[in-house]
Scaffold this active site. Structure first.
Site, PDB file in Angstrom:
ATOM      1  N   PHE A 150       0.737  -0.848  -0.180  1.00 53.65           N
ATOM      2  CA  PHE A 150       0.032  -0.161   0.269  1.00 53.65           C
ATOM      3  C   PHE A 150       0.943   1.206   0.219  1.00 53.65           C
ATOM      4  O   PHE A 150       1.591   1.377   0.982  1.00 53.65           O
ATOM      5  CB  PHE A 150      -1.010   0.105   1.250  1.00 53.65           C
ATOM      6  N   GLU A 154       4.960   9.753   1.592  1.00 54.62           N
ATOM      7  CA  GLU A 154       5.750  10.229   0.601  1.00 54.62           C
ATOM      8  C   GLU A 154       6.961  11.314   1.685  1.00 54.62           C
ATOM      9  O   GLU A 154       6.429  11.474   3.034  1.00 54.62           O
ATOM     10  CB  GLU A 154       5.348  11.302  -0.469  1.00 54.62           C
ATOM     11  N   SER A 190       5.918  -0.612   3.393  1.00 50.38           N
ATOM     12  CA  SER A 190       6.028  -1.986   3.920  1.00 50.38           C
ATOM     13  C   SER A 190       5.698  -3.042   2.996  1.00 50.38           C
ATOM     14  O   SER A 190       4.726  -2.677   2.280  1.00 50.38           O
ATOM     15  CB  SER A 190       4.954  -2.081   5.162  1.00 50.38           C
ATOM     16  N   GLU A 395       0.134   3.336  10.188  1.00 50.73           N
ATOM     17  CA  GLU A 395      -1.165   3.343  10.192  1.00 50.73           C
ATOM     18  C   GLU A 395      -2.038   4.417  10.880  1.00 50.73           C
ATOM     19  O   GLU A 395      -2.935   4.557  11.469  1.00 50.73           O
ATOM     20  CB  GLU A 395      -1.772   1.789  10.738  1.00 50.73           C
TER      21      GLU A 395
END
Length: 416
Positions: A150, A154, A190, A395
């Protein structure tokens, strides 16, 4: 690695070799589970104990991703467990999925994160993808043949996801482009560079903010797509993370997910689901630390008695147990909300924030209870503490989740 006789004067079983399903809490406070959910948990527990936990410490030390573990999860159906049967998934409830993630988190947080991100990259295709996209994109991912990632973060856009600068330039007519040219850089992705398929977010006009963000399905090996620096992390080290570089990467219009400008909504909805998954892994991580600390206090002698007989230390364990239970309850509550089709923003933020803070607090206390043995890499307790720290950041940082929860509170009372 085997059972070690250490300089700390006791037999130490490295944390990676403890059976992750041996929960000191027992079943007294269990959430009501269906027979199907119990079977899923048992499968995950057995797999985690037999195939994930034994090599966890060695993989962390070497910062080594083991593709065979991911393939084995595919063979067991875990790589598509919460996805609907209509797309080839197992169709388990999201509550059932949290049981899987808790068992993996108890065995090895890095493996749990790898699987969580893999599922995270698929959900938007289920929800927003065309029938053609679902058929050609999801099959190998659900089977565990293709690993997903995903790609949102940036260098200048972490918590502020609406500020991404990776550019998507239309190729062909503006109202019906044939392809898009991606240019820019993603960081902290990841599963990269090991992943085969990437859900990438880019902007048609970075000055326009979130309204111009669009999602694309990008495959490893596409011209103009390469990998930059591999992140050297404090924890969760056997789940790789790397920089993605897009230098005029041409992506067919058929690989655009949703309409132009839908990307920001796609990203936020996916992250809300992913946060529940990470929360469950954090519960498992904290549970593992609690179990190890409890065993250590029973086994360790000081001043002529077991450390478990000292009231102050017993109180620490009781507080750790309380916090694990509270985090588990919030996590399963959020999962149940998803299963009911309810909005997830506040529930998932509460779960992820609470569970990751709990994991950090409980693992820190576990290191303290182990004393010098906890500070040693020989026991593996310090690895749990390092892994927990990362969960407070990815997250969505826990500061961001505080803002989300506060915003929802003010909406309810009509102020703010």
């Amino acid at each position: 690695m085997g059972i070690l006789r250490s300089k700390f004067g006791r037999t130490i079983t490295p944390i990676g070799e403890i059976e992750p399903g041996c929960d000191v809490r027992g079943d007294a406070l269990s959430w009501p589970l269906t027979e199907e959910e119990r079977l899923l948990r048992s499968t995950a527990r057995e797999f985690a104990a037999r195939e994930v936990a034994p090599g966890a410490a060695a993989r962390d030390e070497a910062e080594q991703f083991d593709r065979s573990i991911f393939r084995r999860m595919g063979e067991l159906g875990l790589t598509g467990a919460p996805l609907p049967e209509s797309v080839g998934g197992a169709g388990f409830s999201y509550l059932g999925w949290t049981l899987v993630m808790e068992e993996l988190g108890a065995a090895d947080m890095a493996t749990a994160v790898t699987l969580s991100v893999h599922i995270l990259s698929q959900y938007p295709v289920v929800t927003w993808g065309s029938e053609d996209q679902r058929q050609r994109w999801l099959g190998p991912m659900i089977a565990g043949e293709a690993l997903g990632a995903f790609a949102l973060t940036e260098p200048h856009a972490g918590s502020d996801a609406g500020a991404i600068r990776t550019r998507a330039e239309r190729l062909g007519p503006a109202d019906s482009p044939e392809a898009y040219r991606l240019t820019g850089t993603k960081i902290w992705i990841s599963n990269a560079p090991e992943a085969d398929r990437y859900l990438v977010f880019a902007s048609l006009d970075p000055a326009a903010g979130p309204s111009a963000i669009t999602a694309f399905l990008v495959e490893r090996g596409m011209a103009g797509f390469s990998f930059g620096a591999h992140e050297r992390k404090m924890g969760i080290r056997s789940c790789p993370a790397a920089e993605l570089v897009f230098d005029g990467c041409e992506v067919p219009a058929a690989n655009r997910l949703g309409a132009e400008g839908d990307g920001y909504r796609i990203a936020l909805s996916a992250l809300a689901e992913g946060r529940i998954s990470i929360a469950a892994a954090c519960v498992g991580l904290a549970r593992s630390a609690l179990e190890q600390a409890a065993r250590y206090l029973v086994e360790r002698q000081a001043f002529g008695e077991s450390l478990a007989d000292q009231q102050g230390l017993r109180f620490m364990l009781a507080e750790m147990s309380r916090d694990v239970e509270a985090a588990r309850a919030l996590t399963r509550q959020a999962a149940a909300a998803k299963d009911r089709g309810e909005p997830l923003g506040e529930a998932s933020s509460l779960a992820k924030w609470t569970a990751s803070d709990t994991a950090m607090r409980v693992t820190t206390d576990a290191v303290q209870l182990f004393g010098g043995a906890g500070y040693s890499r020989e026991t593996g307790i310090e690895r749990l503490m390092r892994d927990a720290k990362g969960a407070q950041i990815y997250e969505g940082t826990n500061q961001i989740h505080r803002l989300i929860v506060a915003d929802e509170l003010f909406k309810r009372i009509g102020g703010g």
